[in-house]
Design an enzyme around this catalytic site. Structure first.
Site, PDB file in Angstrom:
ATOM      1  N   GLY A 356       9.192   5.133   3.903  1.00 15.41           N
ATOM      2  CA  GLY A 356       8.260   5.250   2.787  1.00 15.41           C
ATOM      3  C   GLY A 356       8.943   5.785   1.551  1.00 15.41           C
ATOM      4  N   PRO A 357       8.248   5.738   0.405  1.00 13.12           N
ATOM      5  CA  PRO A 357       8.819   6.217  -0.861  1.00 13.12           C
ATOM      6  C   PRO A 357       9.070   7.722  -0.824  1.00 13.12           C
ATOM      7  CG  PRO A 357       6.737   5.047  -1.184  1.00 13.12           C
ATOM      8  CD  PRO A 357       6.883   5.265   0.273  1.00 13.12           C
ATOM      9  N   VAL A 360       6.334  11.370   0.055  1.00  9.55           N
ATOM     10  CA  VAL A 360       5.110  11.088   0.822  1.00  9.55           C
ATOM     11  C   VAL A 360       4.989  11.978   2.055  1.00  9.55           C
ATOM     12  CG1 VAL A 360       4.873   8.707   0.015  1.00  9.55           C
ATOM     13  CG2 VAL A 360       6.224   9.181   2.061  1.00  9.55           C
ATOM     14  N   SER A 680       7.586 -12.345  -5.512  1.00 10.18           N
ATOM     15  CA  SER A 680       6.135 -12.109  -5.537  1.00 10.18           C
ATOM     16  C   SER A 680       5.528 -12.233  -6.938  1.00 10.18           C
ATOM     17  CB  SER A 680       5.835 -10.715  -4.973  1.00 10.18           C
ATOM     18  OG  SER A 680       6.434  -9.719  -5.767  1.00 10.18           O
ATOM     19  N   LYS A 723       1.354  -2.163  -3.094  1.00 12.40           N
ATOM     20  CA  LYS A 723       0.899  -2.810  -4.340  1.00 12.40           C
ATOM     21  C   LYS A 723      -0.572  -2.510  -4.603  1.00 12.40           C
ATOM     22  CE  LYS A 723       4.273  -6.569  -3.939  1.00 12.40           C
ATOM     23  NZ  LYS A 723       4.487  -7.998  -3.664  1.00 12.40           N
TER      24      LYS A 723
END
Length: 774
Positions: A356-357, A360, A680, A723
């Site tokens: 994860g970023p 977090v 994307s 997103k």
């Protein structure tokens, strides 16, 4: 051989075991066998004569004719005495050699016809020389061997008969029966003397060799005894002085430490061998320090020590909820692990990878898992590690050698089953010093890590009890073989509502405590915290949010200290700018008005999801297509595909058929300093391009993500959750996403699904229907 069988030639036979009698010898014999006793009795009745012959094998109790040598010695029985134990002691005087001619059939005792044998004499002068040599060698033999007394030499020296000399000397030598028998059977005196001389020469060489060996052994023993004596003296002196210094005290201390710990037998033997080496090592030796360091590490490692797991699932759930808000999937996985442990007692440690970023809560979640299990927690950072020895250690022959970080972590933990966090596993690199990622393959494989080998320790260490947890910001940097050994748990980020709860329950109380503030001295409301989240942070995690709250606390502390320490400071939304300065980000990143040629796209980055605006401008020209904004190859190809799709659908979209000849088109994605790439952005670029060419505005409430084909089909993408969270932060009301990603909606928080309308699309026509305002 012919013999006139007379009564005088008939003799009782006494077989001897382990003994041979030469002529002229007088000795005592102990007789116990029944046949031998009866033979003696017959001899005493007749003429006191008996034949003494040796057995070829000592172990035979009842010998046959073949077991008894043919040549023996005729002897006269001088005295016979019965002993209390039933045996008979007899004194015999050996007369001359005799040869058995024939056995007489007698069941009571051995009886034979025998023939007297006499010495064969040759040249007297040569015999005299041989006698001198034999006497000289016998003298040497006596000086080397302590078995024969010097008086024996004096008595032997008086013998003038060469045959008798050979017999007497042979009787004093420690020879085997078969060798003595050969001398007995040799009638030629000259030949007999030569045999005795050869035997004496051989014996002298053997005795000299024995003497040398004994001398060396004695010298070594004296040295060892001296060292032992001195060591004991040293120990006594040190004990008297209360001094534990020196090698002896060091070794004693190490042995005492070894006795206190539980280690596998093989490891214990290895440590004991090293202690023995250290003990023999001079105190000035440099190698002594290396061995001591190695022993200290071996003793300090938790070979058998482990903590007992707390497997109370209710208690574990309570701890996880106390430490972290949200993170449902990782929490659920930990509780599943506990449940399995409770049933099967032992499970190969799972290798969890928290992806994860930043910010977090990956690292803090690992610490909470350790607290939940009641285990020790070890964390090592792998960021920038490029040397294999960091994982496996150095050979202990190197100067300053140490074990790798895995063994060091276990020593610091003091148990062999801690929760071991390998932080930033995606930040490792490799160079000429090796590949640490490949070294980790053994550590993170449950099938192999039970015999993990560190170069320094040189003994297998069982890592199967360790619960390994790794963290990473992105998966694509992790080597594939390493990735296969881990179970991925994705932590995408938090919504604004989740951040608000985290700030209220965790961050604000923590910063109040660290800055010495009480709940009464700093009062904040939910709207103020939400204002900080929206206007001063833009992240997937909460690290930046904690920094802003810490900054707020510092300002309040300064205000309280400089005025009145009992003062209460209440911070509301309108006061945020006073304490934190002007807002860094807009309240909402969504466009305030409907725009022509500008569409909001959704992107995934290593720090979580993000929104980006794609702008298209149409200018008179000759069909030139310009792409700016530091785009990667994949995004450039998406733009080309969107442009080709627009040209192919120009008529259906009511566009000028020759727009590609009359106009120059410029596609720009702002923040040009930031690299952008990924498959994307196709439908976003196509929507912006068609909006600019048709002069129709795009809805400000819509954001989208998806790749486009030349025929307008929308392809699936990755990172929908990240997103969607970015769209939620930006205040987007409607999100268009590929229909094939509909299954990913299950991972979204309920608050996000309530605030945003998610519309699955499979073709560009559906996208345009939702975005263009007609």
């Amino acid at each position: 051989m012919s013999l006139n069988k007379t009564r005088e030639d008939r003799l009782p036979l006494l077989p001897l075991r382990g003994l041979l009698v030469y002529p002229s010898m007088v000795l005592h014999l102990d007789v116990g066998r029944e046949k031998s006793v009866k033979a003696l009795e017959r001899a005493m009745v007749e003429n006191n004569l008996i034949l003494l012959c040796s057995q070829s094998e000592v172990s035979i109790e009842a010998p046959t004719e073949d077991d008894i040598y043919k040549i023996g010695t005729k002897a006269k029985v001088r005295q016979m005495l019965k002993l209390p134990n039933g045996t008979i002691r007899v004194l015999v005087e050996a007369l001359n050699r005799c040869e058995i001619v024939e056995y007489i059939d007698n069941d009571e005792f051995y009886e034979v016809y025998a023939k007297d044998l006499f010495d064969v004499l040759s040249d007297n002068s040569e015999n005299n020389a041989l006698m001198r040599s034999v006497l000289k060698q016998f003298e040497n033999y006596i000086s080397l061997s302590k078995k024969v007394t010097p008086e024996t030499l004096a008595s032997v020296s008086d013998i003038n008969e060469p045959g008798r000399l050979a017999d007497v000397i042979s009787s004093h030598l420690s020879l085997k029966i078969k060798d003595k028998q050969k001398i007995l059977e040799t009638l030629d005196v000259h030949e007999r003397l030569e045999k005795v001389l050869n035997i004496l020469n051989d014996e002298r060489e053997v005795l000299e060799l024995e003497k040398q060996i004994n001398k060396r052994v004695k010298k070594q023993m004296e040295k060892t005894q001296k060292e032992y004596y001195l060591r004991e003296q040293m120990k006594a002196i040190q004990k008297e002085l209360g001094d534990k210094e020196g090698r002896a005290g060091e070794v004693e201390e190490l042995r005492a430490q070894l006795a206190k710990i539980e280690v596998p037998e093989k490891i214990k033997e290895k440590i004991e061998r090293e202690i023995e080496r250290l003990e023999k090592m001079p105190s000035t030796s440099a190698e002594g320090g290396v061995i001591r360091n190695y022993i200290d590490w071996m003793i300090a490692l938790p070979w058998s020590k482990q903590t007992e797991d707390d497997l109370d699932i209710t208690h574990a759930e309570k701890i996880l909820d106390e430490d972290h808000y949200g993170l449902e999937k990782p929490k659920e996985r930990v509780l599943e692990y506990l449940a399995v442990q409770k049933l099967v007692k032992k499970i190969k440690g799972p290798i969890l990878c928290l992806v994860g970023p930043p910010g977090v809560g990956k690292t803090s979640l690992g610490r909470s898992i350790a607290r939940t299990l009641g285990r020790e927690f070890v964390r090592i950072s792998l960021g920038g590690v490029r040397d294999e020895a960091e994982i496996r250690g150095h050979r202990r022959t190197y100067v300053g050698a140490m074990p790798g970080r895995i063994i060091q972590g276990l020593k610091n933990a003091g148990t062999n089953n801690p929760v071991f966090l390998l932080d930033e596993i995606d930040k490792m690199s490799m160079d000429f010093r090796g590949d640490p990622g490949s070294a980790l393959l053994e550590v993170l494989d449950p099938e192999q890590n039970s015999t993990f080998s560190d170069h320094f320790i040189e003994q297998p260490f069982d890592l199967s009890n360790v619960m390994f947890i790794t963290t990473a910001n992105a998966v694509h940097n992790i080597p594939r073989p390493l990735l296969d050994r881990m179970e991925m748990l994705y932590i995408s980020g938090y919504t604004e509502i989740e951040k608000l709860e985290i700030a209220k329950k965790y961050l604000l109380p923590k910063q109040r405590k660290e800055h010495g503030l009480t709940d009464d001295q700093l009062v904040v409301d939910d709207k103020m915290i939400l204002s900080i989240i929206q206007e001063y942070t833009r992240e997937a995690g909460v690290r930046n949010l904690e920094q802003q709250i810490a900054s707020l606390c510092r300002k309040v502390v300064k205000e309280v200290v400089s005025t009145d320490e009992s003062k209460q400071v209440t911070v509301s939304t309108k006061d945020v700018e006073k304490y934190l300065g002007p807002s860094k980000y807009r309240y909402s990143l969504a466009e305030k008005e409907n725009q022509i040629g500008a569409v909001t796209g959704l992107a995934w980055t290593e720090v979580g999801g993000d929104t980006l605006t794609i702008e298209v401008t149409v200018m008179p020209g000759n069909g030139k297509l310009t792409l700016t904004g530091k785009l990667g190859d994949v995004m450039k190809e998406s733009a080309q595909a969107a442009f080709s799709y627009t040209r192919s659908k120009a008529k259906e979209l009511n566009l000028e058929p020759d727009f590609h000849d009359k106009y120059d088109i410029h596609i720009h994605i702002p923040e040009g300093a930031i690299p952008k790439d990924g498959p994307s952005a196709g439908i976003t670029i196509a929507s912006a391009l068609i909006s600019a060419l048709s002069d129709v505005p795009v809805s400000k409430e819509v954001a989208m993500t998806g790749e486009i084909t030349l025929r307008g089909r929308v392809l699936p993408i990755g990172g929908l959750k990240e997103k969607a969270l970015a769209a939620h932060r930006a205040g987007i009301k409607k999100v268009l996403f590929p229909e094939e990603n509909e299954k990913d909606l299950n991972e979204l928080p309920e608050t996000v699904k309530q605030d945003i309308e998610f519309i699955p699309v499979s073709h560009m026509d559906t996208v345009l229907e939702q975005t263009l305002i007609q």
